[in-house]
Design a protein around this motif. Structure first.
Motif, mmCIF file in Angstrom:
data_model
loop_
_atom_site.group_PDB
_atom_site.id
_atom_site.type_symbol
_atom_site.label_atom_id
_atom_site.label_comp_id
_atom_site.label_asym_id
_atom_site.label_seq_id
_atom_site.Cartn_x
_atom_site.Cartn_y
_atom_site.Cartn_z
ATOM 1 N N UNK A 1 -4.006 14.577 -3.378
ATOM 2 C CA UNK A 1 -4.191 13.404 -1.883
ATOM 3 C C UNK A 1 -6.033 12.904 -2.378
ATOM 4 N N UNK A 2 -6.881 13.117 -2.610
ATOM 5 C CA UNK A 2 -7.500 12.951 -2.016
ATOM 6 C C UNK A 2 -7.898 11.774 -3.040
ATOM 7 N N UNK A 3 -7.407 12.000 -4.244
ATOM 8 C CA UNK A 3 -7.240 10.799 -5.042
ATOM 9 C C UNK A 3 -6.653 9.215 -5.302
ATOM 10 N N UNK B 1 0.826 -0.523 0.233
ATOM 11 C CA UNK B 1 -0.333 -0.537 -0.089
ATOM 12 C C UNK B 1 0.744 1.245 -0.116
ATOM 13 N N UNK B 2 1.713 1.124 0.737
ATOM 14 C CA UNK B 2 2.873 2.660 0.758
ATOM 15 C C UNK B 2 3.423 2.615 -0.429
ATOM 16 N N UNK B 3 3.500 1.139 -1.576
ATOM 17 C CA UNK B 3 4.617 1.608 -3.391
ATOM 18 C C UNK B 3 3.616 2.429 -3.268
ATOM 19 N N UNK B 4 2.392 1.742 -3.708
ATOM 20 C CA UNK B 4 1.094 1.801 -4.381
ATOM 21 C C UNK B 4 0.845 4.307 -4.477
ATOM 22 N N UNK B 5 0.835 3.951 -2.556
ATOM 23 C CA UNK B 5 0.558 5.308 -2.466
ATOM 24 C C UNK B 5 1.773 6.615 -3.326
ATOM 25 N N UNK B 6 2.811 6.322 -3.076
ATOM 26 C CA UNK B 6 4.269 6.925 -3.523
ATOM 27 C C UNK B 6 4.436 6.555 -5.447
ATOM 28 N N UNK B 7 3.765 5.595 -5.665
ATOM 29 C CA UNK B 7 3.871 5.523 -7.446
ATOM 30 C C UNK B 7 2.547 6.525 -8.357
ATOM 31 N N UNK B 8 1.331 6.538 -7.241
ATOM 32 C CA UNK B 8 0.048 7.088 -7.693
ATOM 33 C C UNK B 8 0.966 8.503 -7.399
ATOM 34 N N UNK B 9 1.161 9.138 -6.056
ATOM 35 C CA UNK B 9 1.533 11.053 -6.049
ATOM 36 C C UNK B 9 2.285 10.979 -6.609
ATOM 37 N N UNK B 10 3.288 10.360 -6.960
ATOM 38 C CA UNK B 10 4.664 10.908 -7.884
ATOM 39 C C UNK B 10 3.804 10.807 -9.701
ATOM 40 N N UNK B 11 2.912 10.079 -9.662
ATOM 41 C CA UNK B 11 2.721 10.331 -11.247
ATOM 42 C C UNK B 11 1.703 10.985 -11.264
ATOM 43 N N UNK B 12 0.596 11.097 -10.271
ATOM 44 C CA UNK B 12 -0.152 12.468 -10.133
ATOM 45 C C UNK B 12 0.737 14.293 -10.426
ATOM 46 N N UNK B 13 1.509 13.671 -9.783
ATOM 47 C CA UNK B 13 2.230 14.885 -9.114
ATOM 48 C C UNK B 13 3.633 15.164 -10.337
ATOM 49 N N UNK B 14 3.488 14.173 -10.856
ATOM 50 C CA UNK B 14 4.757 15.223 -12.925
ATOM 51 C C UNK B 14 2.884 15.819 -13.424
ATOM 52 N N UNK B 15 1.811 15.436 -13.513
ATOM 53 C CA UNK B 15 0.945 15.824 -14.468
ATOM 54 C C UNK B 15 0.308 17.197 -13.812
#
Length: 327
Positions: free
Chosen positions: A162-164, A107-121
């Protein structure tokens, strides 16, 4: 043989048991030679960290680069380091046989992967907006693009992301995983993890798809709108040198955006046609998605952006001139 033995450890789907530990098993088709993959992936990871750090540090250290466009470039490259660090070390451990990951780790890895992907966008959108204002509204640039406006835009992106991301991670945490605890990949990706869940998970899976595709499509649409307007104005600029500089700058950003979004879209497509594509090919597409943009972005900016390239070459030019003077 090793994979077959692992699969035998997986309980029957009807057993009401939720795993608290998962086994990452990347590139299952090369079972007897998986350790050979450690060196190339480790080398790529080191190259990513070094290249992205050097350019990010150069922007931070060189006062002439302290303007919004270069700050956004440095931020994008810093996110490359965070995103790959969330994936590659665990990938290398799994290739070496240390492939057990607690559910909380997934779950932690999923959080960081999705977070960095969306923040890059978000950063790519801010870059597009910066170029739009600089070329289409140059007289108002400093009134619109400043530290305050960038912080406000970043906070809006932070709230959205963060919400997503928390929604996606929360839904994944609520599912019961009893089909298997073997992930035939090197990353705890949302769709792959939920494929191991029991019961009706279609709605939960669709939430993840909607988040990823919805954000990507909306951001790509907005980004293209900005650059189409920039292109129209740039082509009307009378001075060929100014027109060429504007097109070159926007071309660099578009090339970077293309590597990020295109790799993500192709990776998603390969996951959706998993019955027609081998697990090894899915792993390869995931590796390209996570690693190629992270190593291509600093190369693009380091070679194609004149101001950054000059700052990078300055120490070498000083050494060369010093050597010539000594002669």
């Amino acid at each position: 043989m090793e994979l077959t033995n692992l699969l035998r450890l997986s309980p029957d789907q009807n057993i009401s048991l939720s795993f608290s530990e998962f086994i990452l098993y990347p590139f299952p088709g090369v079972t007897n030679h998986r350790q050979i993959l450690v060196l190339p992936f480790f080398s790529i990871y080191i190259a990513i960290v070094v290249l992205n750090f050097v350019i990010s540090y150069t922007v931070w250290w060189q006062k002439s680069l302290h303007n919004p466009m270069y700050v956004l470039i440095a931020l994008l490259l810093a996110l490359n380091i965070v995103g790959t660090t969330a994936v590659v070390p665990l990938m290398i451990q799994s290739l070496l046989g240390q492939n057990k990951v607690p559910f909380s780790g997934c779950l932690s890895q999923m959080f960081f992967v999705y977070s960095t992907t969306l923040f890059k966008s978000v950063v790519l959108l801010l870059m597009a907006f910066d170029r739009y204002i600089a070329i289409c509204r140059p007289l108002r640039y400093h009134n619109i693009i400043n530290r305050s406006s960038l912080i406000q835009a970043w906070m809006v992106g932070l709230a959205r992301n963060s919400l997503l991301v928390l929604l996606v991670v929360f839904l994944a945490s609520r599912a019961q995983y009893c089909k298997s605890n073997i992930i035939l990949n090197f990353v705890c990706e949302y769709g792959v993890l939920l494929s191991l869940a029991c019961g009706e998970v279609f709605k939960i899976q669709m939430v993840g798809v909607m988040v990823r595709m919805g954000v990507t499509l909306s951001d790509v649409t907005i980004l293209l709108v900005f650059y189409v307007k920039v292109l129209r104005v740039a082509l009307k600029i009378a001075a060929s040198s100014a027109r060429g500089k504007a097109l070159n700058t926007c071309g660099n950003h578009l090339l970077v955006a293309l590597t990020v979004y295109l790799c993500g879209i192709l990776s998603s497509i390969f996951y959706k046609v998993e019955d027609s594509v081998s697990y090894d090919f899915q792993n390869l597409s995931s590796a390209i998605y996570f690693l190629f943009p992270a190593i291509a972005n600093p190369v693009i900016y380091g070679l194609r952006v004149t101001e950054i390239k000059d700052c990078l070459m300055k120490p070498w030019k000083k050494k060369s001139s010093g050597s010539l003077n000594n002669v």
